[in-house]
Design an enzyme around this catalytic site. Structure first.
Site, PDB file in Angstrom:
ATOM      1  N   HIS A 136       0.834  -1.214   0.000  1.00  0.00           N
ATOM      2  CA  HIS A 136       0.000   0.000   0.000  1.00  0.00           C
ATOM      3  C   HIS A 136       0.865   1.259   0.000  1.00  0.00           C
ATOM      4  O   HIS A 136       0.412   2.331   0.399  1.00  0.00           O
ATOM      5  CB  HIS A 136      -0.954   0.023   1.208  1.00  0.00           C
ATOM      6  N   SER A 146      15.647  19.380 -16.034  1.00  0.00           N
ATOM      7  CA  SER A 146      14.643  20.437 -16.043  1.00  0.00           C
ATOM      8  C   SER A 146      15.266  21.703 -16.596  1.00  0.00           C
ATOM      9  O   SER A 146      16.426  22.018 -16.322  1.00  0.00           O
ATOM     10  CB  SER A 146      14.111  20.690 -14.625  1.00  0.00           C
TER      11      SER A 146
END
Length: 482
Positions: free
Chosen positions: A156, A286
């Site tokens: 999870h 970036s």
């Protein structure tokens, strides 16, 4: 218009390999049609059709690769007759005048279009399967290298019991082995439509051989053999059943799910700074944030894997709406979805091969994350050790519960490090096991049989699966176009 003024699919212009793009190129398509016409003529002559001459076959054999000029000529002809196959019959006939009268003899358009498609599908699988084999091989080496390195497990996406980096890789590998099995099955199940005539009854060929059924059956088998196939579909309409396309695309879409899961895991691990895909020295992450190392390869995999999964529905829906012996509403969509599926899968495999050849692991980051969570996971071991020293389980449980909540408060409320072990070392109650804490907290004692499972899986399951494909395994570095 310049080529820069027209749209071109990035599948071929930007990403896919030259060998896969070539399979679905116009030159290969039309040259394959010529190969089919040649082998039909050869088989018809061998079975006894005297109208086929050696001169005609020799002339056709010399002009199997269509030229640029012939492609242009056929395009002009198609604009007149509105029929692609007949345009190429005329063009091939002009190039081979000795054979012009017997080209396409007895055949329908689907003799070339459908049989060619089946050849392309098999040839395309022959490109994909070796690439998949090499992805499995590279990832297997990675799994063995890191089979003993403990890492925090996640369920999870919450901290769970420890596993190892290598064991986690076997989860990806097992799915890739299933993909290899599925692709090989699909590839080997591909047959030819053969020579079946306009509605699949072989009526035209029965007429050519004056009602001799045995010769028609012999012709069907001989064409299949000349083209290197072991299977000829016994029953067809005008086309081969479009259900074949479902069987062909299913393994590709299934692999897309595997690829997406693998790339997603790497993307998440990159965020955790535990494992990263290769990052080239001059690569820019970036335009604004110079420090970034974006997982662009894995993001590409996820993006294209979604596209690949969607193409499967094209085959499902197309097969379900074919009327009787055929309709033409399958043609346009198949021109797009079949090449797209193989080009996309080819790109995914090349990208994954690049990724798995250079995965970067950061053991110190992994160790730090383990140390942050392991004290909580070790509480049961600490309780059992105290009981062995004569303590009460209930009393020990309460003592460690209180300390665990205090340590948790430091982590969650104050942003500090997990100091549970320091608290245990300062609590007199736990003095009997102070000297044992290091061994109780050794991460390698928390991974169960992960190293043994990994080694056995690679040496048995993976080795057996790759054995038939050893000749395809290379050490070649795979660079991406962009």
């Amino acid at each position: 218009m310049s080529d820069y003024d027209k749209y071109s699919t990035p599948l071929s212009s930007r990403y896919a390999s030259e060998e896969m793009s070539q399979i679905f190129s116009l030159r290969n398509r039309f040259s394959t049609w010529r190969k089919l016409w040649l082998n039909l003529a050869k088989a018809e002559k061998d079975v006894g059709l005297s109208v086929i001459t050696d001169d005609a076959i020799e002339e056709m054999s010399k002009h199997l690769t269509i030229t640029d000029e012939e492609i242009k000529k056929a395009s002009i002809e198609e604009a007149k007759v509105r029929h692609d196959v007949m345009a190429h019959v005329h063009t091939f006939g002009e190039t081979c005048p000795k054979a012009s009268g017997i080209i396409h003899l007895g055949a329908t358009s689907c003799f070339v279009t459908d049989n060619a498609d089946l050849i392309f599908l098999r040839d395309a699988y022959d490109i994909l399967i070796p690439k998949l084999v090499n992805v499995i091989d590279r990832l297997s080496q990675f799994a063995i290298e890191y089979k003993d390195l403990p890492v925090l497990g996640w369920t999870h996406f919450q901290p769970a019991q420890l596993t190892t980096v290598g064991k986690r890789a076997t989860l990806w590998l097992q799915e890739l082995l299933w993909d290899l099995r599925n692709m090989v099955r699909a590839r080997n199940d591909i047959g030819l439509r053969g020579v079946k005539g306009t509605t699949g009854t072989q009526a035209s060929f029965l007429s050519l051989f004056h009602g001799d059924h045995d010769k028609v059956e012999e012709l069907d088998k001989k064409v299949c053999q000349l083209l290197g196939f072991d299977i000829v579909y016994p029953c067809t309409g005008q086309t081969y059943s479009r259900k074949i396309d479902i069987d062909v695309l299913a393994p590709l879409s299934s692999f897309g799910a595997t690829a997406h899961k693998f790339a997603t895991d790497i993307r998440l691990l990159a965020n955790l700074k535990e494992i990263e895909e290769p990052f080239e020295k001059s690569q820019i992450g970036s335009s604004a944030m110079a420090y970034k190392r974006n997982p662009m390869r894995c993001e590409r995999v996820c993006s294209l894997a979604r596209h690949l999964g969607g193409l499967y529905s094209d085959a499902l829906q197309t097969a379900s709406v074919q009327w009787f012996e055929r309709t033409l509403d399958d043609s346009a969509i198949r021109r797009i979805s079949l090449p797209s599926a193989f080009l996309t899968c080819d790109i995914l495999l090349s990208t994954m091969l690049n990724i798995t050849s250079g995965l970067v692991v950061y053991p110190k980051v992994i160790e730090r994350r383990i140390n942050a969570e392991l004290p909580f996971m070790a509480t049961e071991n600490i309780i059992m050790a105290m009981v062995e020293k004569g303590g009460s389980r209930q009393d020990c449980h309460e003592e460690i519960r209180v300390l665990s909540h205090q340590a948790s408060d430091v982590v969650k409320q104050k942003g500090g490090d997990n100091d549970l072990i320091e608290r245990i070392k300062k609590t007199e109650y736990f003095k009997p096991i102070w000297d044992d804490l290091d061994s109780l907290l050794d991460p390698k004692t928390f991974v169960g049989r992960a190293p043994q499972q990994t080694e056995k899986f690679i040496k048995n399951d993976v080795a057996i699966a790759l054995k038939p494909f050893e000749k395809y395994i290379t050490k070649e570095n795979v660079s991406l176009k962009v």
